[in-house]
Design a protein around this motif. Structure first.
Motif, short mmCIF file in Angstrom:
data_model
loop_
_atom_site.label_atom_id
_atom_site.label_comp_id
_atom_site.label_asym_id
_atom_site.label_seq_id
_atom_site.Cartn_x
_atom_site.Cartn_y
_atom_site.Cartn_z
N ILE A 190 0.82 -1.37 -0.30
CA ILE A 190 0.37 0.66 0.17
C ILE A 190 1.09 1.02 0.30
N GLY A 191 0.29 1.87 -0.40
CA GLY A 191 1.06 3.40 -0.43
C GLY A 191 1.27 4.43 1.20
N VAL A 192 2.77 4.57 1.32
CA VAL A 192 2.80 5.20 2.34
C VAL A 192 1.87 5.86 2.64
N ASP A 193 1.11 6.84 2.05
CA ASP A 193 -0.21 7.84 2.56
C ASP A 193 -0.94 6.93 3.02
N GLU A 194 -1.05 6.12 2.71
CA GLU A 194 -2.67 5.05 3.41
C GLU A 194 -2.58 4.09 4.70
N VAL A 195 -0.97 4.01 5.47
CA VAL A 195 -0.71 3.48 6.60
C VAL A 195 -1.32 4.43 7.37
N ILE A 209 3.48 -4.91 3.72
CA ILE A 209 2.72 -5.56 5.24
C ILE A 209 2.54 -6.73 4.92
N GLN A 210 3.55 -7.44 5.79
CA GLN A 210 3.82 -9.15 5.65
C GLN A 210 3.55 -9.83 7.35
N GLU A 211 2.70 -11.42 6.77
CA GLU A 211 2.69 -11.69 7.76
C GLU A 211 4.22 -12.23 8.48
N MET A 212 4.63 -12.55 9.44
CA MET A 212 6.02 -12.73 9.91
C MET A 212 6.09 -14.38 9.48
N ALA A 213 7.12 -14.79 9.53
CA ALA A 213 7.60 -16.16 8.84
C ALA A 213 8.23 -16.65 9.73
N GLN A 226 -7.23 -1.57 10.13
CA GLN A 226 -6.85 -2.92 10.48
C GLN A 226 -5.82 -2.87 9.91
N ALA A 227 -5.25 -3.86 10.38
CA ALA A 227 -4.25 -4.70 9.59
C ALA A 227 -4.56 -5.88 9.32
N PRO A 228 -3.87 -6.35 7.35
CA PRO A 228 -4.43 -6.69 7.06
C PRO A 228 -4.47 -8.17 6.84
N PHE A 229 -3.91 -8.59 7.99
CA PHE A 229 -3.45 -9.88 9.04
C PHE A 229 -2.91 -9.97 10.18
N PRO A 230 -3.17 -11.07 11.13
CA PRO A 230 -3.00 -10.71 12.41
C PRO A 230 -1.45 -10.34 12.29
N PHE A 231 -1.83 -9.63 13.62
CA PHE A 231 -0.31 -9.63 14.31
C PHE A 231 0.14 -11.05 15.03
N PRO A 232 1.77 -10.68 15.67
CA PRO A 232 2.86 -9.94 14.89
C PRO A 232 3.06 -9.77 13.66
N ARG A 272 10.97 -3.02 9.62
CA ARG A 272 10.92 -3.56 11.37
C ARG A 272 10.13 -5.14 11.68
N ILE A 273 10.33 -5.67 12.17
CA ILE A 273 9.91 -7.08 12.40
C ILE A 273 9.15 -7.23 13.48
N ASP A 274 8.16 -8.14 14.06
CA ASP A 274 7.29 -8.01 15.13
C ASP A 274 6.62 -7.14 15.99
N VAL A 275 6.18 -6.43 14.13
CA VAL A 275 5.24 -5.26 15.19
C VAL A 275 3.61 -5.79 15.53
N ARG A 276 3.04 -5.12 17.03
CA ARG A 276 2.15 -5.71 17.41
C ARG A 276 0.94 -5.16 17.34
N SER A 277 0.91 -3.96 17.73
CA SER A 277 -0.42 -2.84 17.41
C SER A 277 -0.13 -2.32 16.06
N LEU A 278 -1.50 -1.53 15.76
CA LEU A 278 -1.93 -0.93 14.86
C LEU A 278 -1.12 0.70 14.46
N ASP A 279 -0.95 0.81 15.77
CA ASP A 279 -0.49 2.45 16.01
C ASP A 279 1.03 2.00 16.24
N GLU A 280 1.52 1.21 16.90
CA GLU A 280 2.93 0.69 16.21
C GLU A 280 3.59 0.86 15.08
#
Length: 703
Positions: free
Chosen positions: A511-516, A581-585, A521-527, A547-555
């Motif tokens: 997605i675009g930077v300005d769209e964040v 924005i990716q799932e954690m692998a 809500q996030a497109p996938f479950p956190f983290p 950034r990895i292990d991002v756990r909230s929308l604000d973060e």
């Protein structure tokens, strides 16, 4: 150049020496003397307008006057006159020229114009040329001494079934002399010099086809056609003729810098080593290695596996050999109960029937015991070859041992190698008997082990070749719509290429930077993992763009703002195409990548990720494309493969899925080698067996 019958080079009907000299010590005089005195039976035609005769031979004013047929010309004139000489050879129907003259591209820019003249003369004349700047060619069995220097001043009486191609004339002929002194005879040695036309690989191919050659030795600094090097390795296996290759110039100074980790892991020598391991090449790095392997293969026997029995008069030598064999990949199997029962009947009570077998010094009271043991062990199905240590036995006793060993060798097709520390002069008759029986002898046990290991490795590669054709392609060639793509592709676009070839990637959205900021809500479950997608930031971690292990929308929103600031500070003006924005692998982190090498074409590198990648350089290489079976070999070749197999109770990982992904990556690289320079998949996560693999990041660099 067109195809030419190389028998005209190696068995010429006549030889012209262009620039012949009446002084036997000059470059133009040495071959005249050698050809005349060392047994060459064809015509020898000196060419020099200043002489009517040289060393009793009629001398001709120019090449046009040389009697026909003449197959080879030695060019001994100054470099400036060599192009004209080549053109004259073409007009005279001379098929081959060996240009001894120096002063071409090897001297830098000053010689390039002259090199261009020579290249044009070769092209226009149709003459096949060895050199320039070479030391010549020698075929002692035909009395061919077409060169200069100390090796061409005397007759070489030891003629064997080894041929050599060397890119260094001085060193190559020195290797020949040292090997001859140690019992290895050569039938042909050719130095290739600058390789303006005929190169080392073409000559190796010709020598592999020669009926009188069992082993080809090669001293290589580099080749221009890596794929041909690979093909020759396969031909060597098919012909059952090893290529003993001495590759020099392997330092890291030529390592290229590139955007991807993959290119940093692919230096020249790693690719040569991969090519050697795929085919019938055995690497040597000393004259002793060449001698030891030459002896082993001279017996023309290959073992059925890597299991060796060691039989020794000396317990210490047996222990040494056990260590050395293990270091070289040989196994010392336990003997069968049937063999042990036979040994109990012939060995003294204090001898050892374990492998290595210690017959003890009591054998000096009855040498029949020793060969009884050898005969029993040779019949054991678990034993594929034998190393027999006769220690310092000499004289009549050594001759008796040799005669009985020869009789045993006649009853088996298993290689038998002998280590004898007896002075050669005091065991000459014994060694002659062993030579005639096809039993190679070595001055030390360790060198015998080196010979046995070479036989086992070559035989294993032949068995692998015989197992069958490659598996079918896993996917058809895909149209990736890459027309016009330049530079480095962003991560999202790079992963689309992987997906097109069936390589699993993590679920993600771009997605675009300005769209964040507007996300509810996030497109996938956190983290989750959040990255900037930019073709100008190939190393996102260094740029602060991941950034990895991002756990909230604000973060997530805060992280995007910080990453954008850090990335533009790291590289002002960097293009930012959006936020991924990716799932954690999760899983074991490995790296897989491809690069298009100048000489070898598309290649694939694989290794464990993290510190293993660039610090330990625990990686393997293959040449694209390849099947999943080859990929599996590639995976299990790295030193850390046990982490994939499972260890200390931990289950194994999905090696089959990893092999599938590597094979697909090789197809992607090969299918689009015309436009793709590098692919870097880092990290690729390997999950437990049955759960597959997934690529978390990718980078594609266009040509």
């Amino acid at each position: 150049m067109g195809s030419v019958d190389f028998s005209r080079l190696f068995e010429p009907r006549a030889i012209a020496i262009v620039g012949a000299s009446a002084e036997p010590n000059r470059i133009g005089g040495q071959p005249v003397r050698a050809l005349k005195e060392f047994g060459y039976q064809g015509g020898v035609y000196p060419v020099n307008p200043k002489h009517a005769e040289i060393m009793g031979l009629a001398c001709f004013a120019d090449v046009a006057q040389v009697p026909r047929p003449c197959d080879v010309a030695l060019i001994c004139v100054p470099a400036s006159a060599a192009p004209a000489a080549i053109r004259q050879c073409g007009s005279a129907g001379i098929a081959f020229a060996i240009v001894l003259s120096a002063g071409f591209r090897e001297i830098g820019e000053k010689g390039m114009a002259l090199q261009a003249e020579l290249d044009a003369a070769i092209r226009d004349s149709g003459v096949r040329v060895i050199g320039p700047n070479c030391q010549g060619m020698m075929a002692p069995k035909n009395g061919l001494y077409c060169g200069f220097g100390a090796p061409f001043t005397y007759r070489h009486d030891r003629v064997g079934r080894v041929a050599m191609v060397t890119q260094s004339g001085g060193f190559g002929f020195a290797v020949m002399g040292l090997s001859e002194a140690d019992g290895i005879g050569f039938n042909r040695v050719v130095s290739t010099g600058n390789e303006a036309d005929v190169g080392a690989l073409e000559l190796i191919g010709e020598l592999l086809d020669a009926d009188d050659t069992d082993v080809v030795a090669a001293y290589l600094e580099g080749v221009r056609d890596g794929r041909r090097l690979i093909d020759l390795g396969r031909r060597a296996l098919e012909a059952n003729k090893p290529i003993l290759v001495w590759k020099v110039g392997n330092s890291d100074t030529g390592r290229r810098a590139a955007a991807s980790h993959t290119a940093n892991l692919s230096a020249g020598y790693e690719l040569y080593r991969a090519a050697f391991r795929e085919g019938g090449y055995l690497e040597v790095d000393d004259v002793a290695d060449l001698v030891d392997l030459g002896r082993a293969f001279g017996a023309r026997r290959l073992p059925a596996g890597n299991q060796v029995a060691v039989i020794s008069i000396s317990g210490g030598a047996g222990v040494l050999l056990a260590d050395r064999c293990e270091e070289l990949g040989l196994a010392l199997p336990p003997l069968s109960e049937h063999t042990l029962a036979g040994l109990r009947e012939v060995l003294p009570g204090f001898g050892s029937m374990l492998n290595p077998i210690d017959v003890t010094a009591q054998v000096f009271n009855d040498f029949g015991i020793f060969n009884n043991v050898v005969g029993l062990v040779a019949r054991d199905a678990a034993v594929h070859q034998l190393i027999v240590v006769t220690a310092s036995v000499e004289g009549a006793a050594a001759e008796r041992l040799a005669r009985e060993l020869a009789a045993i060798a006649a009853t088996t097709d298993k290689p038998i190698l002998v280590a004898s520390s007896a002075p050669p002069a005091r065991a000459e008759a014994a060694r002659k008997l062993l030579d005639e029986a096809g039993i190679p002898t070595y001055p030390t046990p360790g060198r015998a082990a080196k010979g046995a290991a070479g036989l086992a490795e070559f035989a294993a590669r032949r068995r692998r070749l015989a197992r069958g054709a490659p598996q079918p392609r896993l996917t058809a060639r895909q149209d990736l719509l890459l027309n016009g793509a330049r530079g480095t592709l962003g991560e999202h676009r790079s992963k689309q290429l992987l997906t097109a070839y069936g390589i699993p990637v993590v679920r993600e959205v771009l997605i675009g930077v300005d769209e964040v900021g507007a996300l509810r809500q996030a497109p996938f479950p956190f983290p989750l993992v959040v990255k900037l997608d930019s073709p100008d930031l190939p190393h996102k971690t260094e740029a602060g763009a991941v950034r990895i292990d991002v756990r909230s929308l604000d973060e997530m929103k805060s992280a995007v703002r910080e990453m954008r600031q850090a990335a533009l500070a790291y590289r002002p003006g960097a293009r930012i195409d959006g936020v991924t924005i990716q799932e954690m692998a999760r899983g074991l982190e490995v790296i897989a990548g491809t690069m298009r090498d100048e000489f070898f074409g598309p290649t694939v590198v694989f290794g464990l990720g993290g510190v293993f990648t660039e610090v330990l350089r625990d990686v393997s290489h293959r040449f694209a494309p390849f099947d999943a079976a080859t990929a599996r070999e590639m995976i299990l070749e790295i030193r850390s493969a046990q982490l994939l197999r499972g260890y200390r109770g931990k289950p194994g990982l999905d090696i089959e899925a990893l092999a599938d992904a590597l094979s697909r990556l090789s197809l992607l690289a090969a299918d689009h080698a015309d436009v793709i320079a590098e692919i870097d998949v880092n990290p690729l996560f390997v999950r437990p067996a049955g759960e597959g693999v997934v690529a978390a990041d990718a980078l594609v660099v266009m040509r």
